[in-house]
Design a protein around this motif. Sequence first.
Motif, short mmCIF file in Angstrom:
data_model
loop_
_atom_site.label_atom_id
_atom_site.label_comp_id
_atom_site.label_asym_id
_atom_site.label_seq_id
_atom_site.Cartn_x
_atom_site.Cartn_y
_atom_site.Cartn_z
N ILE A 165 0.87 -1.17 0.00
CA ILE A 165 0.00 0.00 0.00
C ILE A 165 0.91 1.21 0.00
O ILE A 165 2.07 1.10 0.40
CB ILE A 165 -0.93 -0.04 1.24
CG1 ILE A 165 -2.22 0.73 0.98
CG2 ILE A 165 -0.24 0.50 2.47
CD1 ILE A 165 -3.32 0.36 1.94
N VAL A 185 12.58 -0.29 1.71
CA VAL A 185 12.28 -0.38 3.14
C VAL A 185 11.27 -1.50 3.38
O VAL A 185 11.39 -2.27 4.33
CB VAL A 185 11.73 0.97 3.66
CG1 VAL A 185 11.18 0.82 5.06
CG2 VAL A 185 12.83 2.01 3.67
N GLY A 234 11.77 -5.30 5.83
CA GLY A 234 10.59 -6.02 6.30
C GLY A 234 9.61 -5.17 7.08
O GLY A 234 8.84 -5.67 7.89
N VAL A 235 9.64 -3.84 6.82
CA VAL A 235 8.71 -2.96 7.53
C VAL A 235 7.34 -3.06 6.87
O VAL A 235 7.23 -3.10 5.63
CB VAL A 235 9.22 -1.51 7.48
CG1 VAL A 235 8.24 -0.57 8.15
CG2 VAL A 235 10.56 -1.40 8.15
N ASN A 236 6.30 -3.12 7.67
CA ASN A 236 4.94 -3.13 7.16
C ASN A 236 4.75 -1.93 6.22
O ASN A 236 5.09 -0.81 6.58
CB ASN A 236 3.99 -3.05 8.36
CG ASN A 236 2.55 -3.07 7.95
OD1 ASN A 236 2.11 -2.19 7.23
ND2 ASN A 236 1.83 -4.06 8.37
N LEU A 292 2.34 -0.14 5.28
CA LEU A 292 1.54 0.96 5.81
C LEU A 292 2.42 1.92 6.60
O LEU A 292 2.36 3.14 6.44
CB LEU A 292 0.46 0.36 6.71
CG LEU A 292 -0.74 1.21 6.97
CD1 LEU A 292 -1.59 1.27 5.74
CD2 LEU A 292 -1.52 0.64 8.11
N ILE A 293 3.25 1.35 7.48
CA ILE A 293 4.11 2.16 8.34
C ILE A 293 5.23 2.79 7.52
O ILE A 293 5.54 3.97 7.68
CB ILE A 293 4.72 1.27 9.44
CG1 ILE A 293 3.62 0.76 10.37
CG2 ILE A 293 5.77 2.02 10.22
CD1 ILE A 293 2.97 1.82 11.19
N ALA A 294 5.82 2.00 6.61
CA ALA A 294 6.95 2.52 5.84
C ALA A 294 6.53 3.74 5.04
O ALA A 294 7.21 4.77 5.05
CB ALA A 294 7.48 1.43 4.90
N LEU A 351 3.80 5.56 5.44
CA LEU A 351 3.32 6.62 6.33
C LEU A 351 4.50 7.43 6.84
O LEU A 351 4.47 8.67 6.85
CB LEU A 351 2.57 5.98 7.50
CG LEU A 351 1.93 6.92 8.48
CD1 LEU A 351 0.85 7.69 7.78
CD2 LEU A 351 1.33 6.15 9.63
N GLY A 352 5.57 6.74 7.25
CA GLY A 352 6.77 7.42 7.69
C GLY A 352 7.34 8.28 6.57
O GLY A 352 7.70 9.44 6.77
N MET A 353 7.37 7.71 5.37
CA MET A 353 7.88 8.45 4.21
C MET A 353 7.04 9.70 3.98
O MET A 353 7.57 10.77 3.69
CB MET A 353 7.83 7.53 2.98
CG MET A 353 8.30 8.16 1.70
SD MET A 353 9.95 8.84 1.81
CE MET A 353 10.93 7.44 1.34
#
Lengths: 327, 330
Positions: free
Chosen positions: B78, B125, B130-132, B134-136, B138-140
């Motif tokens: 995503i 990433v 192996g970062v989810n 959604l989180i990767a 979102l952080g970006m």
Amino acid sequence: MSDRTETTHARTRRLPQINPVWLLLAALVAGIILMNPGFVEPTGYMNFLKRAAPLAILAAGQVYVITSGGFDLSVGSLITLVVVGSSMLTNNDPAATYWVIPLMLGMGLGVGVVNGLVVCFLRVPSLIATLGMMITLNGLAFLWSGGAPRGYLPDTYRFFGRELVRDVPLVGFIPVSVIVLFVVVGILAWLMHRTNLGRQVHAIGDNPVAARLAGVAVNRVRITAFMLSGLSAAIAGILLGGFAGVSTDVGSGYELQAITAAVLGGAQLLGGRGSVFAAFGGALALTAIFTLLNFLGLPQPVRQVVQGLILIAAVALAMHRRKQTGT
Amino acid sequence: MSGSEGAPPHKTKSGFRLERWAPLILLGGAFAIYVGVVLATGQAQYLTFDNLIAILGRSIALGITAIGQTFVILVASIDLSVASLISATAVLASVIMDGSPAMILPAVLAAVALGGLVGLTNGLVVTGLGVNPLIATLGMSLIIQGCLSAFVSNFAGSVPAEFQVFAYGRLGPFPLALLFLLALACLAWILLRFTKFGSDIYAVGGNEEAARFAGIKTRRIVVLSHVICSVCAVIAGLYLASRLRSGAPWIGADGVYDLESIAVVVIGGTVLAGGRGGIWGTMAGMLIFSLIDSVFNVAGVDSFAKQVLRGIIIVAAVAFYAARSKRIVA
């Protein structure tokens, strides 16, 4: 937390497994104390805890939904709706507080029930279901207030956010919001780690099919998780209403911060692993980071960048540890 | 649960498959509502060809973003960073151009390079660390938005008239941008339907482990999908810069392009879990979104009530497909 002592006994010659969020928090607090020695005074850390309270409560609720395998993106707009709705309903009448607060808590539970029902029975993934709820609630907040919320909340309502309990031995004073924080986190931690509900939340997040075959009422547990998240958002909204004035963006951004805090505390996205205490630690750490950046005089955009980097780094680290330990 | 049909496995082959036709049914429904509302309020002027084209024209940026989003959702990833990337490219392009036609090409190249970099980082990433996703992403998104608002706080730069052709030019009765969107959709369709890369995408989205065992370089596929998504967001950003004649750091967040593009893709029948769906569904989703907006406008719905209805419609449209499935979702 208490199993930690058992594991150290079982595997001797290994450092006790401390959740890294506490080390991060300790380092950050040390940094804050270095920048501002006044932080060790009760006024320093009590104000810090008070500021962290809404986020910590929210994270403690969010961790239920994350552990059960979902997301709750609707909490931020639920906070907004609680604050705006309270100001509309109380209408500057101090006596109204006594029915408005229970009504708001009920509304939080109600939003959670709807989220849960949509996910369980309409089979809409929680990301979309709570996203739709977020958009809807934001619209409702605008609709209710006509776009420009007016007035302020009566002092009786702001009691929870603003008042202090004075003449406490040792620390001098305790803000009411900090008491609320510890009570809520305590109850949620007990529910999660000492009752069947908590075990079932973990089970349905880890493997819903296995949980169902083992006799867990998957839908009921999932709906309960969403209800607890909604309730925590309502409580956070009541506290925030006491801190600050009424506006239509009080809650914006809180959903992401709550997820960040839970993830910092080691909660596993898509379910199966999560701790209320660690999410509480994550919320404190996140607030500590923002406090530190404030002391350093860094502007708002930098906060965003740092939050993004921390979010990615925390999850990457967790994945790395998991790969190493092979779990 | 089992009472209704019994659903023997062979039935799915020959029988009517709702998932397949749902986007068309929803689109037909949305169009019928539109026509109904227009006739009921006696505003037949909204039914002209020009007006229908105008309705489409309003959601071109969303459509371009959603095409990219389709790729990442198909590989079960995503991308939440598209909205801030749209703002960043719009500002970057309009600052580099700064009204001079000679700088159009460098600006476009710089924007595409930025998109490629962001997509590559997202993909690496997600796959490497192996970062989810959604989180990767979102952080970006937070990182891009933070960097952007550290430098720019208002409209910056300006777009030369030559570049505004992208948004305002017409080819006969059709806006140029609409034809461009159609061409992009066709390109994406060909890529997904007729190339090895396309079938690899479906394989990875369906079952990553099986795809790896089948010899597909799954990581490369995921990274490439993220790059495609980011480049599509860049194109949407360039389009918006051309339309607004300048870039501002809030245009992506204002349009809620991250969440809306996901909603469009999902309403178009692409499954969030990956592996099923396609471009034409996404296009149908985009049309549904713009028709709903037009219905609200024609019916004169209050803008706040519009938002409330919008949230409900997104959930209802997804429920339309999902409610019949027996899988447990979370």
